[in-house]
Each structure stands twice: as C-alpha cells, then as structure tokens.
Scaffold this motif. Sequence first.
Motif, PDB file in Angstrom:
ATOM      1  N   TYR A 372     -47.651 -41.012  53.150  1.00  0.00           N
ATOM      2  CA  TYR A 372     -49.007 -40.516  53.410  1.00  0.00           C
ATOM      3  C   TYR A 372     -49.999 -41.242  52.515  1.00  0.00           C
ATOM      4  CZ  TYR A 372     -52.948 -37.288  53.886  1.00  0.00           C
ATOM      5  OH  TYR A 372     -54.176 -36.743  54.131  1.00  0.00           O
ATOM      6  N   VAL A 373     -51.181 -41.540  53.078  1.00  0.00           N
ATOM      7  CA  VAL A 373     -52.247 -42.172  52.311  1.00  0.00           C
ATOM      8  C   VAL A 373     -53.566 -41.456  52.593  1.00  0.00           C
ATOM      9  CG1 VAL A 373     -53.576 -44.284  51.914  1.00  0.00           C
ATOM     10  CG2 VAL A 373     -51.116 -44.429  52.329  1.00  0.00           C
ATOM     11  N   THR A 374     -54.313 -41.104  51.543  1.00  0.00           N
ATOM     12  CA  THR A 374     -55.636 -40.503  51.674  1.00  0.00           C
ATOM     13  C   THR A 374     -56.697 -41.548  51.361  1.00  0.00           C
ATOM     14  OG1 THR A 374     -54.857 -38.310  50.983  1.00  0.00           O
ATOM     15  CG2 THR A 374     -57.212 -38.734  50.807  1.00  0.00           C
ATOM     16  N   PRO A 375     -57.634 -41.791  52.270  1.00  0.00           N
ATOM     17  CA  PRO A 375     -58.699 -42.764  51.991  1.00  0.00           C
ATOM     18  C   PRO A 375     -59.654 -42.239  50.919  1.00  0.00           C
ATOM     19  CG  PRO A 375     -59.095 -41.657  54.092  1.00  0.00           C
ATOM     20  CD  PRO A 375     -57.735 -41.217  53.626  1.00  0.00           C
ATOM     21  N   ILE A 376     -60.131 -43.135  50.066  1.00  0.00           N
ATOM     22  CA  ILE A 376     -60.984 -42.700  48.958  1.00  0.00           C
ATOM     23  C   ILE A 376     -62.430 -42.464  49.391  1.00  0.00           C
ATOM     24  CG2 ILE A 376     -59.524 -43.796  47.222  1.00  0.00           C
ATOM     25  CD1 ILE A 376     -61.536 -46.050  47.044  1.00  0.00           C
ATOM     26  N   ASP A 377     -62.767 -42.789  50.662  1.00  0.00           N
ATOM     27  CA  ASP A 377     -64.111 -42.470  51.140  1.00  0.00           C
ATOM     28  C   ASP A 377     -64.179 -41.084  51.771  1.00  0.00           C
ATOM     29  OD1 ASP A 377     -62.679 -42.938  53.438  1.00  0.00           O
ATOM     30  OD2 ASP A 377     -64.045 -44.438  54.261  1.00  0.00           O
ATOM     31  N   ASN A 378     -63.069 -40.348  51.723  1.00  0.00           N
ATOM     32  CA  ASN A 378     -63.013 -38.980  52.215  1.00  0.00           C
ATOM     33  C   ASN A 378     -63.814 -38.070  51.287  1.00  0.00           C
ATOM     34  OD1 ASN A 378     -61.453 -36.207  51.933  1.00  0.00           O
ATOM     35  ND2 ASN A 378     -61.079 -36.945  54.011  1.00  0.00           N
ATOM     36  N   ILE A 379     -64.584 -37.111  51.840  1.00  0.00           N
ATOM     37  CA  ILE A 379     -65.421 -36.267  50.976  1.00  0.00           C
ATOM     38  C   ILE A 379     -64.569 -35.364  50.084  1.00  0.00           C
ATOM     39  CG2 ILE A 379     -67.388 -36.322  52.561  1.00  0.00           C
ATOM     40  CD1 ILE A 379     -66.709 -33.389  53.275  1.00  0.00           C
ATOM     41  N   GLY A 380     -63.341 -35.062  50.518  1.00  0.00           N
ATOM     42  CA  GLY A 380     -62.446 -34.288  49.657  1.00  0.00           C
ATOM     43  C   GLY A 380     -62.083 -35.066  48.411  1.00  0.00           C
ATOM     44  N   TYR A 381     -61.773 -36.357  48.597  1.00  0.00           N
ATOM     45  CA  TYR A 381     -61.482 -37.208  47.447  1.00  0.00           C
ATOM     46  C   TYR A 381     -62.702 -37.304  46.539  1.00  0.00           C
ATOM     47  CZ  TYR A 381     -60.517 -41.227  44.540  1.00  0.00           C
ATOM     48  OH  TYR A 381     -60.344 -42.037  43.444  1.00  0.00           O
ATOM     49  N   GLN A 382     -63.868 -37.501  47.114  1.00  0.00           N
ATOM     50  CA  GLN A 382     -65.087 -37.642  46.329  1.00  0.00           C
ATOM     51  C   GLN A 382     -65.389 -36.369  45.542  1.00  0.00           C
ATOM     52  OE1 GLN A 382     -67.890 -38.741  49.356  1.00  0.00           O
ATOM     53  NE2 GLN A 382     -67.097 -40.827  49.549  1.00  0.00           N
ATOM     54  N   ALA A 383     -65.157 -35.211  46.164  1.00  0.00           N
ATOM     55  CA  ALA A 383     -65.381 -33.939  45.465  1.00  0.00           C
ATOM     56  C   ALA A 383     -64.415 -33.786  44.295  1.00  0.00           C
ATOM     57  CB  ALA A 383     -65.218 -32.774  46.440  1.00  0.00           C
ATOM     58  N   ALA A 384     -63.151 -34.153  44.517  1.00  0.00           N
ATOM     59  CA  ALA A 384     -62.170 -34.079  43.437  1.00  0.00           C
ATOM     60  C   ALA A 384     -62.555 -35.001  42.290  1.00  0.00           C
ATOM     61  CB  ALA A 384     -60.783 -34.421  43.969  1.00  0.00           C
ATOM     62  N   ASN A 385     -62.994 -36.198  42.623  1.00  0.00           N
ATOM     63  CA  ASN A 385     -63.379 -37.161  41.586  1.00  0.00           C
ATOM     64  C   ASN A 385     -64.553 -36.643  40.766  1.00  0.00           C
ATOM     65  OD1 ASN A 385     -63.384 -39.526  40.095  1.00  0.00           O
ATOM     66  ND2 ASN A 385     -64.582 -40.663  41.599  1.00  0.00           N
ATOM     67  N   LYS A 386     -65.548 -36.050  41.425  1.00  0.00           N
ATOM     68  CA  LYS A 386     -66.698 -35.491  40.707  1.00  0.00           C
ATOM     69  C   LYS A 386     -66.258 -34.341  39.799  1.00  0.00           C
ATOM     70  CE  LYS A 386     -70.548 -34.851  43.109  1.00  0.00           C
ATOM     71  NZ  LYS A 386     -71.565 -35.713  42.483  1.00  0.00           N
ATOM     72  N   ALA A 387     -65.315 -33.528  40.280  1.00  0.00           N
ATOM     73  CA  ALA A 387     -64.820 -32.407  39.478  1.00  0.00           C
ATOM     74  C   ALA A 387     -64.103 -32.907  38.229  1.00  0.00           C
ATOM     75  CB  ALA A 387     -63.895 -31.534  40.319  1.00  0.00           C
ATOM     76  N   TYR A 388     -63.207 -33.876  38.396  1.00  0.00           N
ATOM     77  CA  TYR A 388     -62.504 -34.453  37.245  1.00  0.00           C
ATOM     78  C   TYR A 388     -63.491 -35.089  36.268  1.00  0.00           C
ATOM     79  CZ  TYR A 388     -57.672 -34.194  39.083  1.00  0.00           C
ATOM     80  OH  TYR A 388     -56.441 -33.773  39.518  1.00  0.00           O
ATOM     81  N   THR A 389     -64.478 -35.793  36.809  1.00  0.00           N
ATOM     82  CA  THR A 389     -65.460 -36.462  35.943  1.00  0.00           C
ATOM     83  C   THR A 389     -66.197 -35.457  35.074  1.00  0.00           C
ATOM     84  OG1 THR A 389     -65.745 -38.207  37.603  1.00  0.00           O
ATOM     85  CG2 THR A 389     -67.448 -38.016  35.918  1.00  0.00           C
ATOM     86  N   ASP A 390     -66.527 -34.301  35.648  1.00  0.00           N
ATOM     87  CA  ASP A 390     -67.231 -33.264  34.883  1.00  0.00           C
ATOM     88  C   ASP A 390     -66.377 -32.723  33.742  1.00  0.00           C
ATOM     89  OD1 ASP A 390     -69.399 -33.517  36.525  1.00  0.00           O
ATOM     90  OD2 ASP A 390     -69.424 -31.432  37.199  1.00  0.00           O
ATOM     91  N   THR A 391     -65.109 -32.434  34.000  1.00  0.00           N
ATOM     92  CA  THR A 391     -64.297 -31.745  32.999  1.00  0.00           C
ATOM     93  C   THR A 391     -63.603 -32.696  32.019  1.00  0.00           C
ATOM     94  OG1 THR A 391     -62.434 -31.637  34.553  1.00  0.00           O
ATOM     95  CG2 THR A 391     -63.898 -29.721  34.443  1.00  0.00           C
ATOM     96  N   PHE A 392     -63.335 -33.928  32.447  1.00  0.00           N
ATOM     97  CA  PHE A 392     -62.664 -34.886  31.560  1.00  0.00           C
ATOM     98  C   PHE A 392     -63.634 -35.894  30.945  1.00  0.00           C
ATOM     99  CE2 PHE A 392     -59.070 -33.234  33.856  1.00  0.00           C
ATOM    100  CZ  PHE A 392     -58.001 -33.338  32.982  1.00  0.00           C
ATOM    101  N   GLY A 393     -64.815 -36.003  31.528  1.00  0.00           N
ATOM    102  CA  GLY A 393     -65.806 -36.926  30.982  1.00  0.00           C
ATOM    103  C   GLY A 393     -65.695 -38.349  31.472  1.00  0.00           C
ATOM    104  N   VAL A 394     -64.689 -38.637  32.288  1.00  0.00           N
ATOM    105  CA  VAL A 394     -64.517 -39.975  32.869  1.00  0.00           C
ATOM    106  C   VAL A 394     -64.081 -39.820  34.321  1.00  0.00           C
ATOM    107  CG1 VAL A 394     -63.939 -41.113  30.686  1.00  0.00           C
ATOM    108  CG2 VAL A 394     -62.117 -40.103  32.075  1.00  0.00           C
ATOM    109  N   PRO A 395     -64.434 -40.783  35.179  1.00  0.00           N
ATOM    110  CA  PRO A 395     -64.001 -40.703  36.583  1.00  0.00           C
ATOM    111  C   PRO A 395     -62.484 -40.822  36.699  1.00  0.00           C
ATOM    112  CG  PRO A 395     -65.793 -42.294  36.313  1.00  0.00           C
ATOM    113  CD  PRO A 395     -65.320 -41.939  34.937  1.00  0.00           C
TER     114      PRO A 395
END
Length: 466
Positions: A372-395
Amino acid sequence: MSGVKKYIDQNKDRFIEELLHLLRIPSVSADKSYEKDVLDTAQAVHDYLQKAGCNKVEICKTPGYPIVFGEHIIDENLPTVLVYGHYDVQPPDPIDLWESPPFEPVIKSTDLHPDGAIFARGACDDKGQMFMHLKAFEIMMKLNSLPCNVKFMIEGEEEVGSESLDWFVKRNQDKLKNDVILISDTGMISNSQPSITTGLRGLSYVEVEVTGPNRDLHSGLYGGAVANPINVLSKMIASLHDENNHITIPGFYDKVIEATEEERNEMAKAPFSLENYKKALDIDEVYGEKGYTTNERNSIRPTLDVNGIWGGYTGEGAKTVIASKAYAKISMRLVPDQDPDEITELFKNHFEKIAPKAVKVKVNPHHGGHAYVTPIDNIGYQAANKAYTDTFGVPAIPQRSGGSIPIVALFEKELKSKTILMGFGLDSDAIHSPNEHYGVFNYLKGIETIPLFYKYYVDLFKMNPS
C-alpha cells in the motif's frame, strides 16, 4: 499551556494506569488457551470507549474474535474519521528472554526513553498506540472540541491475519462509511524527528512440511541410506537466495515496481546512522540484497525470511534420530504490484519442484495482503504533517515501512478511503520480540498530536470537499 496539554498533564497518571490495565490482560489471539483473555480485552476496550463519550458502542460478533465498534456522530454533513486498531497481541515467547514478565507491565528508563518506557507485550503493538486514540477522543469530548464525526473499529485478530475483519468490512460498508481512516500501528524515525509512513509492504505467509520415512528412524541404522527431512529442508531453504541475496523463485520479481531514482534520493534524506543501527542490534555487519541500502532493503524491496524451523528431537540431552518430518514457516514481504496469491502459488510450485524425490513436500498457505502507498498530496497526509509539526516543532518526513498491515489495502478496496498511518513507536521498541516496550513520552505525545489531526483535517476538508 493549551487545553489539550493541560488535560493530559492533569490526567497522565490515569492515562498510564488505564493502559497498564489493558496490558495486564494477555490477549494472545494465536493461542486458543487465551480465548477468555482476548474476549475480556474486547470488553475492556468497549467500556473505555463508552466512558470516553461515544454515543454508540457495541461488541460485534464475527466468525472469530469480536470487533469493538464505537461512534460519535455530531453532524452528518461533517467529515467522518474512522480509527482502526487492534487489541490482540503476539505470543510472548520466548519467555526466558524477558527481563520482566510480559503481562506484568513495568515502567523503567532507557537510553532512548529517559522519561520511562512501559515494558509489556502489546505496549507498542498495538494496545499503547490504539489507546492513544481513545484518550485523544476523551479529551476532545471533555473540551467540547471534537470537530467532526468519529468511528472506532478495534479488532482482535490482526496478529493472525485479520480474517474476520475482511468478513466484517464487506458486510458493514454503510456502518463503516468514512472520509479518511486513521491508524497508529507504525513508527517514526525518532522522538525528535517524526515521520509518516506512506507505504507498507504486502505479505505472503506459508508453512512448509517435508516428509521422509514413514516414522522416525535410528540415525545409526539408517543414517546415510534415506533422506533426512531436516537436512533436505535446510538445503531447499538455502537455495531460495543466490550469492547476491536475490530470491531465486522464477517470476518472483516480474511485477515488482522499482522505486525511481528520485524516490530513492528522497528516502536517503531521512537521518540514519548505519553504525548506530548495527550497534543497536549487536551485529558486526548488515546483510541483504546487493545494490541496495539498508533502508531500501527493509522498505522498497521484497524479501523472503524463515520465521521458524523445527523437526526431530530438541529436548535435553541426545537422541540419535532421523525425523520423519521437518517444518518451516516462511514469510515473504511484497512491494507494489506483487499479488500475494500469485506469489504464494509461485513459491508453492518452485518449492515442490526443487524437492528431491526422496521426500514429499506440502505447502500450506496462511495469510497475506497487498502492499500500500499513500500519496503525500492527500489532505489526510497534510493534516497529519501539520499536527506533527505543531507538537514536535519540525515537519514529519514521509517514509516507507518494511512492515505489513494487510487490511489497509482491504480498506481502500472496500471502503474507498485512504489510510493515514500516524505511528509514534520507535524501531527499538522490540515489537514481536521479548522486552517489547513503548515510551511514556511517545504515548502522551500521541495523545497530544491526534486531536490536532482532527482539527487540520476538517480545515482542509472544508477547503477541498471533493
């Protein structure tokens, strides 16, 4: 301090103790002697979902172990997140290699977890990571901040192939209807560098049986005169790789999609120390298919590994015997576009073909699944990345995993949804091994990050409703 962080700070001791309660129940799905414990765990998950605030929770019967389903629908016009996890765990064997009993969780510090790690079977895979979602949901309910609908589907057979899940999903598509699926059953690069798993390998799992004489024989009276199934099996297995560690089964690589040079260059950007890798595993050198790096070998390349081999006398002392039978369990990790059923058939045909006439060979397929492969232009991926960036301080860094979660491809086929893999474990957490553990930091950081996924997903969904 945000409302979420404040709530976690005020309730972290309870959050930890509730997880320890789940970990004390030995929900080993592979062993029928644990059946009551598996069912008790399903009931416990049901009760925790109810207490967290779901307006509907049920234990759904299946041909095997039940699936715990919960939901909280606040507005049919809002998107729906489906959370998947599993409450069953791997067998604890070998018990004697555990530093503490596998179902008596203890918390102790390690080099990578100075704030403490929870040592127990299932701590990371998957009770600890699954339970983060229940606690994150509890927080959103308590703070009145749940921005969309949520459904939970927690199964009890992931460690034995998820056969009942396939049955359940195909019969409950309306019940499970969603806009995105969220799973935490993977890992990240480190506690300072989050990553999002964008690819999973598929799986073909078989068990082989080699039979020689019709009974065990005295190795002095018959040795050298009849085929020894253990010797034969060993030679057959050894022949499945060539001198470059390339798998020798005809047709095995025919449908493999090779990663592009661009993809391989992107993968190489992830921080990785080969020396630390070897040190962590206490090995002098790595080993694998020629022409690929360690991180490529364990993620974008197919593999074949013997997971267990047995036969003859293995008790204390000596017994001079030629066993009638020898066995092995073999797993093949697959990449896009390898079909697990085709690979199983190719293995069966080849293994039977290379067997000498002095033995009989039987290949028994177990379970499998597609890559299975998830494309990184998916809004789910983008939402996860923004969430991680907020809590860890890096993308987060996109990363393909060498592991397999066969049901992810099933979800896309049957539910027409993309899956986002938000893992918080580390490679060093020893899942499936003695002394499995999960960092307290990782557990609490997951609970903090997940509500942000919901927030950002809904924001992006409203901007991109299609």
